[in-house]
Motif scaffolding. Structure first.
Motif, PDB file in Angstrom:
ATOM      1  N   GLY A  26       0.818  -1.193   0.000  1.00 23.45           N
ATOM      2  CA  GLY A  26       0.000   0.000   0.000  1.00 23.45           C
ATOM      3  C   GLY A  26       0.863   1.259   0.000  1.00 23.45           C
ATOM      4  N   SER A  27       0.308   2.384   0.439  1.00 28.69           N
ATOM      5  CA  SER A  27       1.052   3.633   0.460  1.00 28.69           C
ATOM      6  C   SER A  27       2.163   3.579   1.507  1.00 28.69           C
ATOM      7  CB  SER A  27       0.111   4.796   0.783  1.00 28.69           C
ATOM      8  OG  SER A  27      -0.463   4.610   2.060  1.00 28.69           O
ATOM      9  N   VAL A  28       3.228   4.275   1.215  1.00 28.03           N
ATOM     10  CA  VAL A  28       4.384   4.273   2.114  1.00 28.03           C
ATOM     11  C   VAL A  28       4.097   5.080   3.369  1.00 28.03           C
ATOM     12  CG1 VAL A  28       6.817   4.910   2.307  1.00 28.03           C
ATOM     13  CG2 VAL A  28       5.936   3.979   0.156  1.00 28.03           C
ATOM     14  N   GLY A  29       3.361   6.173   3.213  1.00 30.56           N
ATOM     15  CA  GLY A  29       3.039   6.999   4.377  1.00 30.56           C
ATOM     16  C   GLY A  29       3.971   8.174   4.569  1.00 30.56           C
ATOM     17  N   ILE A  30       4.545   8.668   3.451  1.00 33.51           N
ATOM     18  CA  ILE A  30       5.464   9.800   3.553  1.00 33.51           C
ATOM     19  C   ILE A  30       4.749  11.038   4.070  1.00 33.51           C
ATOM     20  CG2 ILE A  30       7.012  11.294   2.226  1.00 33.51           C
ATOM     21  CD1 ILE A  30       7.528   9.006   0.354  1.00 33.51           C
ATOM     22  N   GLU A  31       3.449  11.135   3.794  1.00 35.56           N
ATOM     23  CA  GLU A  31       2.723  12.323   4.242  1.00 35.56           C
ATOM     24  C   GLU A  31       2.716  12.450   5.761  1.00 35.56           C
ATOM     25  OE1 GLU A  31      -0.167   8.946   4.215  1.00 35.56           O
ATOM     26  OE2 GLU A  31       1.344   9.714   2.817  1.00 35.56           O
ATOM     27  N   ALA A  32       2.997  11.336   6.463  1.00 38.59           N
ATOM     28  CA  ALA A  32       3.029  11.389   7.930  1.00 38.59           C
ATOM     29  C   ALA A  32       4.219  12.189   8.444  1.00 38.59           C
ATOM     30  CB  ALA A  32       3.072   9.976   8.508  1.00 38.59           C
ATOM     31  N   LEU A  34       4.960  15.182   7.689  1.00 35.60           N
ATOM     32  CA  LEU A  34       4.467  16.514   8.036  1.00 35.60           C
ATOM     33  C   LEU A  34       3.857  16.529   9.428  1.00 35.60           C
ATOM     34  CD1 LEU A  34       2.814  17.540   4.638  1.00 35.60           C
ATOM     35  CD2 LEU A  34       5.049  18.207   5.525  1.00 35.60           C
ATOM     36  N   ASP A  35       3.140  15.465   9.756  1.00 34.61           N
ATOM     37  CA  ASP A  35       2.566  15.376  11.099  1.00 34.61           C
ATOM     38  C   ASP A  35       3.666  15.277  12.153  1.00 34.61           C
ATOM     39  OD1 ASP A  35       0.001  15.456  10.055  1.00 34.61           O
ATOM     40  OD2 ASP A  35      -0.124  13.267   9.880  1.00 34.61           O
ATOM     41  N   GLN A  36       4.730  14.538  11.831  1.00 34.20           N
ATOM     42  CA  GLN A  36       5.838  14.418  12.773  1.00 34.20           C
ATOM     43  C   GLN A  36       6.516  15.767  13.001  1.00 34.20           C
ATOM     44  OE1 GLN A  36       8.532  11.127  11.789  1.00 34.20           O
ATOM     45  NE2 GLN A  36       6.886  10.176  10.617  1.00 34.20           N
ATOM     46  N   LEU A  37       6.715  16.515  11.917  1.00 37.15           N
ATOM     47  CA  LEU A  37       7.334  17.836  12.047  1.00 37.15           C
ATOM     48  C   LEU A  37       6.456  18.778  12.852  1.00 37.15           C
ATOM     49  CD1 LEU A  37       8.714  18.332   8.414  1.00 37.15           C
ATOM     50  CD2 LEU A  37      10.014  17.744  10.464  1.00 37.15           C
ATOM     51  N   ARG A  38       5.156  18.692  12.631  1.00 37.58           N
ATOM     52  CA  ARG A  38       4.229  19.555  13.372  1.00 37.58           C
ATOM     53  C   ARG A  38       4.261  19.230  14.855  1.00 37.58           C
ATOM     54  NH1 ARG A  38      -0.671  18.873  15.275  1.00 37.58           N
ATOM     55  NH2 ARG A  38      -0.826  16.830  14.287  1.00 37.58           N
TER      56      ARG A  38
END
Length: 311
Positions: A26-32, A34-38
């Protein structure tokens, strides 16, 4: 015969235009990220250092307080019989500002008595020019016209033109620098900012009631000078540049360019000292290397950029 294909044979076979690739994962989850940086930013907050330089009585303390809408800096006015102190040492104060759960550690450095004994009738003084020439190699410089309410619109525009001409004549590269514009959007935005520099600003830390609404401004005999009204001054442009749009870029250039250049210079100066234990032989940096921003957002200068910025 009905042959069942295993996932391994499907994934190993190269795909063709007629055969869609097999989606094993499935998706790798790179968009997460941004949540980690926030989340990290909410925990640790940010740091920002700013130094205000100018003559006494120009409203440096008020301008800093107006920028962050907080009592960051409290000016200490000497008594009438006590002379204004000269700039023999820098004064710094650290203040933590919190907005919507996000903390900003702000350090403000003041230069008390800078140039108070020098005449300033003809725009930039020789002291200002020499100071800016040295300072722009070490930090990001953003010049402003303080107490702009004391000038008419025509006087303000003429004063801005003279300062821009002085900066160009003496090769004073203020922020945002042309050589660090990364793309077309940056170039268009920063070009508009450079046309307005130095910003004509008015500082105020009190609110007044104007037409049924509270506004930040200065009260005079003829009315209220609104700080956040573009028809009165350009304070909004300065605040947007320093906080809303370019704060992270200011930090990146300071770290990746100015600090790295300073570090290289200090390392090369250390070769003039007597060699001791743990000595490391470093090749001296060339003038071109000193201008390289190193790793980070800022790109290296090209030959074309160097020619465009030669004076």
């Amino acid at each position: 015969m009905d042959e069942r294909r295993s996932p391994s044979s499907c994934s190993s076979r190269p795909s063709s235009p007629r055969t869609p690739p097999c989606e094993v994962f499935g998706s790798v989850g790179i968009e997460a990220v941004l949540d980690q940086l926030r989340i990290k930013a909410m925990k640790t907050g940010f740091e920002f250092n700013i130094m205000v330089v100018g003559q006494s009585g120009l409203g440096k303390s008020t301008m800093v307080n107006t920028l962050f809408k907080s009592k960051v800096w409290q000016a200490s006015l000497p008594a009438m019989d006590i002379p204004m102190p000269q700039t023999l040492e820098l004064h710094s104060v650290t203040h933590v500002i919190e907005e919507k759960g996000l903390k900003l550690k702000l350090t403000v450095t003041d230069t008390p008595g800078f140039g108070d004994q020098i005449n300033n009738d003809k725009c930039l003084r020789p002291l200002d020019i020499e100071f800016l020439r040295r300072l722009c190699r070490t930090v990001n410089v953003v010049p402003v016209i303080a107490r702009a309410d004391s000038l008419t619109i025509e006087e303000r525009d003429a004063f801005r033109s003279r300062i821009q001409e002085n900066l160009k004549t003496h090769c004073i590269d203020v922020y945002p620098q042309k050589c660090f514009d990364e793309d077309v959007n940056d170039r268009l935005l920063n070009s508009k900012i450079r046309e307005q520099i130095p910003f004509a600003v008015v500082g105020a830390d009190r609110e007044h009631l104007v037409n049924g609404r509270c506004v930040l401004g200065r009260k005079t005999k003829w009315g209220i000078i609104e700080v956040e009204n573009m028809a009165h001054c350009e304070f909004l442009l300065l605040r947007d540049l320093l906080i809303r749009s370019h704060l992270q870029d200011l930090k990146d250039i300071t770290h990746n360019v100015h600090y790295e250049n300073y570090r290289v210079l200090r390392l090369n100066e250390s070769h003039l000292l007597p060699r001791g234990p743990g000595w490391v032989n470093l090749a001296p940096a060339s003038p071109g290397q000193l201008m390289s921003p190193g790793q980070g957002k800022v790109r290296k200068r090209t030959n074309k950029d160097s020619k465009d910025n030669e004076c």
